[in-house]
Design a protein around this motif. Sequence first.
Motif, PDB file in Angstrom:
ATOM      1  N   TYR A   6       0.871  -1.172   0.000  1.00  0.00           N
ATOM      2  CA  TYR A   6       0.000   0.000   0.000  1.00  0.00           C
ATOM      3  C   TYR A   6       0.909   1.224   0.000  1.00  0.00           C
ATOM      4  O   TYR A   6       1.453   1.587   1.047  1.00  0.00           O
ATOM      5  CB  TYR A   6      -0.956  -0.017   1.198  1.00  0.00           C
ATOM      6  CG  TYR A   6      -1.786  -1.273   1.195  1.00  0.00           C
ATOM      7  CD1 TYR A   6      -2.779  -1.448   0.231  1.00  0.00           C
ATOM      8  CD2 TYR A   6      -1.546  -2.303   2.089  1.00  0.00           C
ATOM      9  CE1 TYR A   6      -3.523  -2.621   0.175  1.00  0.00           C
ATOM     10  CE2 TYR A   6      -2.287  -3.468   2.032  1.00  0.00           C
ATOM     11  CZ  TYR A   6      -3.263  -3.622   1.070  1.00  0.00           C
ATOM     12  OH  TYR A   6      -3.982  -4.781   1.011  1.00  0.00           O
ATOM     13  N   PRO A   7       1.112   1.821  -1.180  1.00  0.00           N
ATOM     14  CA  PRO A   7       2.044   2.939  -1.284  1.00  0.00           C
ATOM     15  C   PRO A   7       1.748   4.048  -0.270  1.00  0.00           C
ATOM     16  O   PRO A   7       0.595   4.414  -0.036  1.00  0.00           O
ATOM     17  CB  PRO A   7       1.845   3.434  -2.718  1.00  0.00           C
ATOM     18  CG  PRO A   7       1.391   2.205  -3.459  1.00  0.00           C
ATOM     19  CD  PRO A   7       0.526   1.467  -2.476  1.00  0.00           C
ATOM     20  N   LEU A  10      -0.255   7.520  -1.111  1.00  0.00           N
ATOM     21  CA  LEU A  10      -1.671   7.484  -1.461  1.00  0.00           C
ATOM     22  C   LEU A  10      -2.541   7.658  -0.221  1.00  0.00           C
ATOM     23  O   LEU A  10      -2.100   7.445   0.898  1.00  0.00           O
ATOM     24  CB  LEU A  10      -2.022   6.155  -2.133  1.00  0.00           C
ATOM     25  CG  LEU A  10      -1.235   5.786  -3.383  1.00  0.00           C
ATOM     26  CD1 LEU A  10      -1.679   4.432  -3.912  1.00  0.00           C
ATOM     27  CD2 LEU A  10      -1.353   6.853  -4.440  1.00  0.00           C
ATOM     28  N   TYR A  12      -6.528   6.366   1.194  1.00  0.00           N
ATOM     29  CA  TYR A  12      -7.358   5.185   0.984  1.00  0.00           C
ATOM     30  C   TYR A  12      -8.750   5.359   1.590  1.00  0.00           C
ATOM     31  O   TYR A  12      -8.930   6.076   2.566  1.00  0.00           O
ATOM     32  CB  TYR A  12      -6.685   3.960   1.620  1.00  0.00           C
ATOM     33  CG  TYR A  12      -5.342   3.671   1.027  1.00  0.00           C
ATOM     34  CD1 TYR A  12      -5.206   2.831  -0.069  1.00  0.00           C
ATOM     35  CD2 TYR A  12      -4.187   4.253   1.541  1.00  0.00           C
ATOM     36  CE1 TYR A  12      -3.969   2.572  -0.634  1.00  0.00           C
ATOM     37  CE2 TYR A  12      -2.937   4.006   0.989  1.00  0.00           C
ATOM     38  CZ  TYR A  12      -2.845   3.161  -0.098  1.00  0.00           C
ATOM     39  OH  TYR A  12      -1.618   2.915  -0.648  1.00  0.00           O
ATOM     40  N   GLU A  17     -10.699   1.996  -2.422  1.00  0.00           N
ATOM     41  CA  GLU A  17     -10.182   2.846  -3.490  1.00  0.00           C
ATOM     42  C   GLU A  17      -8.971   3.607  -2.957  1.00  0.00           C
ATOM     43  O   GLU A  17      -8.862   3.838  -1.755  1.00  0.00           O
ATOM     44  CB  GLU A  17     -11.227   3.867  -3.978  1.00  0.00           C
ATOM     45  CG  GLU A  17     -12.283   3.291  -4.890  1.00  0.00           C
ATOM     46  CD  GLU A  17     -13.516   2.824  -4.155  1.00  0.00           C
ATOM     47  OE1 GLU A  17     -14.256   2.004  -4.718  1.00  0.00           O
ATOM     48  OE2 GLU A  17     -13.749   3.264  -3.016  1.00  0.00           O
ATOM     49  N   TRP A  18      -8.073   3.963  -3.864  1.00  0.00           N
ATOM     50  CA  TRP A  18      -6.944   4.814  -3.489  1.00  0.00           C
ATOM     51  C   TRP A  18      -7.034   6.126  -4.249  1.00  0.00           C
ATOM     52  O   TRP A  18      -7.676   6.212  -5.292  1.00  0.00           O
ATOM     53  CB  TRP A  18      -5.602   4.131  -3.733  1.00  0.00           C
ATOM     54  CG  TRP A  18      -5.325   3.666  -5.148  1.00  0.00           C
ATOM     55  CD1 TRP A  18      -5.433   2.395  -5.617  1.00  0.00           C
ATOM     56  CD2 TRP A  18      -4.877   4.461  -6.269  1.00  0.00           C
ATOM     57  NE1 TRP A  18      -5.087   2.349  -6.953  1.00  0.00           N
ATOM     58  CE2 TRP A  18      -4.732   3.604  -7.372  1.00  0.00           C
ATOM     59  CE3 TRP A  18      -4.575   5.806  -6.431  1.00  0.00           C
ATOM     60  CZ2 TRP A  18      -4.311   4.050  -8.631  1.00  0.00           C
ATOM     61  CZ3 TRP A  18      -4.158   6.256  -7.679  1.00  0.00           C
ATOM     62  CH2 TRP A  18      -4.028   5.381  -8.761  1.00  0.00           C
ATOM     63  N   ARG A  20      -4.464   9.470  -5.436  1.00  0.00           N
ATOM     64  CA  ARG A  20      -3.120  10.066  -5.551  1.00  0.00           C
ATOM     65  C   ARG A  20      -3.293  11.517  -5.964  1.00  0.00           C
ATOM     66  O   ARG A  20      -3.912  11.809  -6.990  1.00  0.00           O
ATOM     67  CB  ARG A  20      -2.279   9.318  -6.573  1.00  0.00           C
ATOM     68  CG  ARG A  20      -0.904   9.958  -6.802  1.00  0.00           C
ATOM     69  CD  ARG A  20      -0.051   9.150  -7.783  1.00  0.00           C
ATOM     70  NE  ARG A  20       0.410   7.933  -7.121  1.00  0.00           N
ATOM     71  CZ  ARG A  20       0.280   6.704  -7.629  1.00  0.00           C
ATOM     72  NH1 ARG A  20      -0.319   6.515  -8.790  1.00  0.00           N
ATOM     73  NH2 ARG A  20       0.734   5.655  -6.972  1.00  0.00           N
ATOM     74  N   THR A  32      -7.418  -0.717  -4.716  1.00  0.00           N
ATOM     75  CA  THR A  32      -6.239  -1.237  -4.038  1.00  0.00           C
ATOM     76  C   THR A  32      -5.917  -2.668  -4.464  1.00  0.00           C
ATOM     77  O   THR A  32      -6.754  -3.365  -5.051  1.00  0.00           O
ATOM     78  CB  THR A  32      -6.439  -1.219  -2.514  1.00  0.00           C
ATOM     79  OG1 THR A  32      -7.472  -2.143  -2.172  1.00  0.00           O
ATOM     80  CG2 THR A  32      -6.762   0.179  -2.008  1.00  0.00           C
ATOM     81  N   ASP A  97      -1.492  -4.215 -12.322  1.00  0.00           N
ATOM     82  CA  ASP A  97      -0.805  -2.973 -11.939  1.00  0.00           C
ATOM     83  C   ASP A  97      -1.810  -1.977 -11.341  1.00  0.00           C
ATOM     84  O   ASP A  97      -2.047  -0.914 -11.901  1.00  0.00           O
ATOM     85  CB  ASP A  97      -0.116  -2.367 -13.170  1.00  0.00           C
ATOM     86  CG  ASP A  97       0.863  -1.258 -12.823  1.00  0.00           C
ATOM     87  OD1 ASP A  97       1.167  -1.059 -11.628  1.00  0.00           O
ATOM     88  OD2 ASP A  97       1.314  -0.571 -13.759  1.00  0.00           O
ATOM     89  N   TYR A  99      -1.787   0.163  -8.985  1.00  0.00           N
ATOM     90  CA  TYR A  99      -1.334   1.501  -8.582  1.00  0.00           C
ATOM     91  C   TYR A  99      -0.654   2.271  -9.706  1.00  0.00           C
ATOM     92  O   TYR A  99      -0.246   3.402  -9.521  1.00  0.00           O
ATOM     93  CB  TYR A  99      -0.380   1.403  -7.387  1.00  0.00           C
ATOM     94  CG  TYR A  99      -1.013   0.738  -6.193  1.00  0.00           C
ATOM     95  CD1 TYR A  99      -2.085   1.320  -5.533  1.00  0.00           C
ATOM     96  CD2 TYR A  99      -0.551  -0.495  -5.737  1.00  0.00           C
ATOM     97  CE1 TYR A  99      -2.682   0.706  -4.448  1.00  0.00           C
ATOM     98  CE2 TYR A  99      -1.140  -1.113  -4.652  1.00  0.00           C
ATOM     99  CZ  TYR A  99      -2.200  -0.500  -4.009  1.00  0.00           C
ATOM    100  OH  TYR A  99      -2.793  -1.118  -2.932  1.00  0.00           O
ATOM    101  N   TRP A 103      -4.900   2.515 -13.088  1.00  0.00           N
ATOM    102  CA  TRP A 103      -5.724   3.596 -12.509  1.00  0.00           C
ATOM    103  C   TRP A 103      -7.065   3.642 -13.234  1.00  0.00           C
ATOM    104  O   TRP A 103      -7.181   3.168 -14.360  1.00  0.00           O
ATOM    105  CB  TRP A 103      -4.997   4.934 -12.564  1.00  0.00           C
ATOM    106  CG  TRP A 103      -4.721   5.459 -13.949  1.00  0.00           C
ATOM    107  CD1 TRP A 103      -3.669   5.123 -14.758  1.00  0.00           C
ATOM    108  CD2 TRP A 103      -5.495   6.412 -14.688  1.00  0.00           C
ATOM    109  NE1 TRP A 103      -3.753   5.789 -15.953  1.00  0.00           N
ATOM    110  CE2 TRP A 103      -4.854   6.595 -15.938  1.00  0.00           C
ATOM    111  CE3 TRP A 103      -6.667   7.119 -14.428  1.00  0.00           C
ATOM    112  CZ2 TRP A 103      -5.350   7.463 -16.919  1.00  0.00           C
ATOM    113  CZ3 TRP A 103      -7.148   7.980 -15.400  1.00  0.00           C
ATOM    114  CH2 TRP A 103      -6.492   8.144 -16.632  1.00  0.00           C
TER     115      TRP A 103
END
Length: 129
Positions: A6-7, A10, A12, A17-18, A20, A32, A97, A99, A103
Amino acid sequence: MTEFDYPEDLRYTPEHEWVRLGAADTVRVGITAYAQDALGDVVYVTLPTVGADLTAGDACGEIESTKSVSDLYSPLSGTVTAVNEALDGAPELLNTDPYGEGWVYEMTAGDAAQLEALMDAAGYRDNLA
């Protein structure tokens, strides 16, 4: 406890959902790693419409997988400015992918307080525990 990444840059939502933060008041939204794993193989994505005004917490699209169909929720109130058209031909990007290339859409984020109210990575991991 989950083993997914979990970057830290970001924010959450409890709905997985994330968000940025981008240039000016624009944010990018996706799902996520936890969400994509729970969904299974994604086969179709219904994207929100560019120009649509969204309200935080409202459904704005759907993600169809081999297991189920799930709503995509808007983490913030604002206007959709772009969608990831690559998902039309390659919905599996949400799995491979989540993140990066996976997207879902970009939107304006008019209320900074809404963004600050979202969980950071540590809070999201705690929410999953």
